[in-house]
Design an enzyme around this catalytic site. Structure first.
Site, PDB file in Angstrom:
ATOM      1  N   HIS A 165       3.483 -18.525   1.090  1.00  0.00           N
ATOM      2  CA  HIS A 165       4.665 -18.862   1.873  1.00  0.00           C
ATOM      3  C   HIS A 165       5.931 -18.373   1.181  1.00  0.00           C
ATOM      4  CE1 HIS A 165       7.220 -21.703   4.335  1.00  0.00           C
ATOM      5  NE2 HIS A 165       7.989 -21.574   3.262  1.00  0.00           N
ATOM      6  N   GLU A 166       6.092 -18.706  -0.102  1.00  0.00           N
ATOM      7  CA  GLU A 166       7.317 -18.325  -0.805  1.00  0.00           C
ATOM      8  C   GLU A 166       7.413 -16.813  -0.989  1.00  0.00           C
ATOM      9  OE1 GLU A 166       9.744 -20.279  -1.162  1.00  0.00           O
ATOM     10  OE2 GLU A 166       8.596 -22.007  -0.456  1.00  0.00           O
ATOM     11  N   HIS A 169       8.879 -15.202   2.050  1.00  0.00           N
ATOM     12  CA  HIS A 169      10.339 -15.244   2.142  1.00  0.00           C
ATOM     13  C   HIS A 169      10.951 -13.989   1.514  1.00  0.00           C
ATOM     14  CE1 HIS A 169      11.116 -19.058   3.995  1.00  0.00           C
ATOM     15  NE2 HIS A 169      10.493 -19.764   3.074  1.00  0.00           N
ATOM     16  N   TYR A 180      19.273 -17.743   7.404  1.00  0.00           N
ATOM     17  CA  TYR A 180      18.565 -18.992   7.160  1.00  0.00           C
ATOM     18  C   TYR A 180      19.286 -20.186   7.800  1.00  0.00           C
ATOM     19  CZ  TYR A 180      15.267 -21.997   4.701  1.00  0.00           C
ATOM     20  OH  TYR A 180      14.270 -22.894   4.386  1.00  0.00           O
ATOM     21  N   GLU A 189      11.184 -19.538   8.256  1.00  0.00           N
ATOM     22  CA  GLU A 189      10.198 -20.493   7.749  1.00  0.00           C
ATOM     23  C   GLU A 189       8.831 -20.280   8.392  1.00  0.00           C
ATOM     24  OE1 GLU A 189       9.940 -22.809   5.436  1.00  0.00           O
ATOM     25  OE2 GLU A 189      11.911 -22.268   4.657  1.00  0.00           O
ATOM     26  N   ASP A 262      19.157 -29.841   7.858  1.00  0.00           N
ATOM     27  CA  ASP A 262      18.044 -28.913   7.644  1.00  0.00           C
ATOM     28  C   ASP A 262      18.422 -27.489   8.063  1.00  0.00           C
ATOM     29  OD1 ASP A 262      15.371 -28.152   7.010  1.00  0.00           O
ATOM     30  OD2 ASP A 262      14.770 -28.403   9.111  1.00  0.00           O
ATOM     31  N   HIS A 267      13.149 -26.234   9.280  1.00  0.00           N
ATOM     32  CA  HIS A 267      11.789 -26.744   9.062  1.00  0.00           C
ATOM     33  C   HIS A 267      11.294 -27.544  10.255  1.00  0.00           C
ATOM     34  CE1 HIS A 267      13.098 -26.074   4.823  1.00  0.00           C
ATOM     35  NE2 HIS A 267      11.838 -25.720   4.667  1.00  0.00           N
TER      36      HIS A 267
END
Length: 447
Positions: A165-166, A169, A180, A189, A262, A267
């Site tokens: 996941h990271e 990004h 973002y 995300e 958020d 998210h």
């Protein structure tokens, strides 16, 4: 951009538990994240790969921060080390990071991408960041993983999809560079969840049908009432715990969350495109990375705008889907985009907008005016089962005909008439939306 795995609203729940040690971890992680976010914003956007690969360089390096804030920390393991034939260093976080980096780089290599920047940049990862730190993140230059607090969270290298996941990004930063916040942030995300899940499924040898579609499975300790941080199959069902509350993700545009928290719900609303990917992957069949994953990657690298909304991205995936266009379109319709398969669901990128015309019958586009005064006219049967008709339907689903401006024409500019059985509009050239401009190109044959 700086993108963290655990959303701020969950850290706030932990900080409010009333359990002193645990609440301290939540507050401290939140403070660290806010400081790092401010520092990252002050540095400005990354414009080039900070870790260019050279002949013989490692594909990745794992560093140890020794529970401090020092980045990258001490180098403890690299790909290609003489002793790397034995993958066990004795430190689980180091070994998990190395295994995850190998798996993630291999997946993107199969998609045609060399590292996150496309040019073989060496990936830096740091483990044991800070003490009791409840997060993992990409900071614009490297990956960073905390050890968790030992009460709610395990170490963040344990689930391989967290690393995938990271890392994604970083891929997004060097491709679409999606802003973002709002829908583009939720797509940011979601794309990371998509390829994090693909990495996990590939490591486990699962096809789309056999996968559990959980993100961050294993990140919670057994005391937590929850399976994972998120569910792509059923957003909003991943956890329901007295201390953490209930998973607040939504999986349909009907439930889209309008909020300033958020980062505008990045998210919370990412569950909508997440579920679309799950539906597309299982509908196409086979492995998620060979099927829907390759389509999503093609869309991500197709030249999307940084402020891309859900509908724009959905149309890009349909355009890239080739023989699977109907399956991909149906997946997006199921979550309330690109049509009306979900009763009452919005058909445009903006939540709640229901003013799109029904894209059936014949679309007529007429262009007149300009210096030469030449009139051109084209017709497109929207009911035909072919790529150009499908693209036109998807574009029309994103046009709010009632919101188009009524401005005076210019003698040196064209005027466009768009006519459908259910709607029509006259638009002067300066007021063409990107969707209408592309429709005109499709129907008039302008390339």
């Amino acid at each position: 951009m700086r993108c963290a795995f655990i959303p701020g609203y969950l850290l706030e729940r932990i900080a409010a538990t009333g359990e002193d040690d645990l609440a301290h971890c939540g507050r401290r992680t939140r403070e660290i994240d806010e400081r790092l976010r401010a520092d990252r914003a002050a540095r400005g956007p990354a414009t080039a790969s900070p870790h260019e690969s050279v002949t013989g360089a490692a594909a990745w390096q794992v560093h140890d921060a020794h529970n401090t804030s020092s980045l990258p920390g001490d180098l403890v393991r690299s790909a290609g080390d003489p002793d790397s034939g034995d993958p066990d260093s004795g430190d689980p976080a180091v070994d998990e990071a190395g295994t995850g980096l190998d798996a993630t780089l291999a997946l993107f290599e199969d998609l045609g991408r060399s590292s996150y920047d496309g040019n073989g940049a060496t990936v830096l990862a740091t483990v044991h960041y800070e003490k009791d730190y409840d997060n993992a993140f990409w900071d614009g230059t490297q990956l960073v993983f905390g050890d968790g607090d030992g009460k709610i969270f395990e170490r963040f290298t344990k689930p391989v999809d967290v690393l995938g996941h990271e890392f994604t990004h970083a891929v997004t930063q060097y491709t679409a560079n999606l802003t973002y916040s709002g829908q583009s942030g939720a797509l940011n995300e979601s794309v990371s969840d998509v390829f994090g899940s693909c990495v996990k499924q590939r490591v486990l040898g699962q096809d789309a049908a056999a996968a559990d579609w959980l993100i961050g499975e294993g990140i919670f300790l057994p005391s937590v009432h929850g399976k994972a941080l998120r569910s792509m199959k059923a957003p909003g069902t991943a956890y329901d715990d007295p201390r953490l509350g209930k998973d607040p993700q939504v999986g349909s545009m009907v439930d889209y969350v309008e909020t300033t928290d958020d980062n505008g719900g990045v998210h919370l609303n990412s569950g909508i495109p997440n579920r679309a990917f799950y539906l597309a992957a299982t509908g196409i069949g086979g492995t998620s990375w060979d099927g829907a994953g390759s389509i999503w990657y093609a869309a991500l690298t197709s030249g999307l705008p940084a402020d891309c909304d859900f509908a724009t991205f959905a149309a890009a995936t349909v355009s890239a889907a080739s023989d699977h266009q109907d399956t991909v379109r149906s997946a997006w319709q199921e979550v309330g985009l690109l049509g009306d398969a979900t009763p009452g669901a919005p058909t445009l990128g903006a939540p709640g907008n229901r003013d799109s015309p029904v894209a059936t019958g014949t679309l007529v586009v007429r262009r007149s005016g300009g210096f030469a005064g030449i009139v051109r006219e084209g017709h497109l049967d929207l009911d035909r089962d072919e790529h150009v008709a499908g693209e036109a339907r998807d574009l029309l689903a994103r046009v709010d005909f009632s919101a188009l401006p009524d401005t005076a024409p210019r003698p040196d500019r064209f005027v466009y008439d768009f006519e459908l059985p259910s709607a029509s509009a006259r638009v002067h050239e300066p007021d063409l939306t990107p969707e209408l401009a592309q429709l005109a190109r499709l129907v008039l044959g302008d390339g």
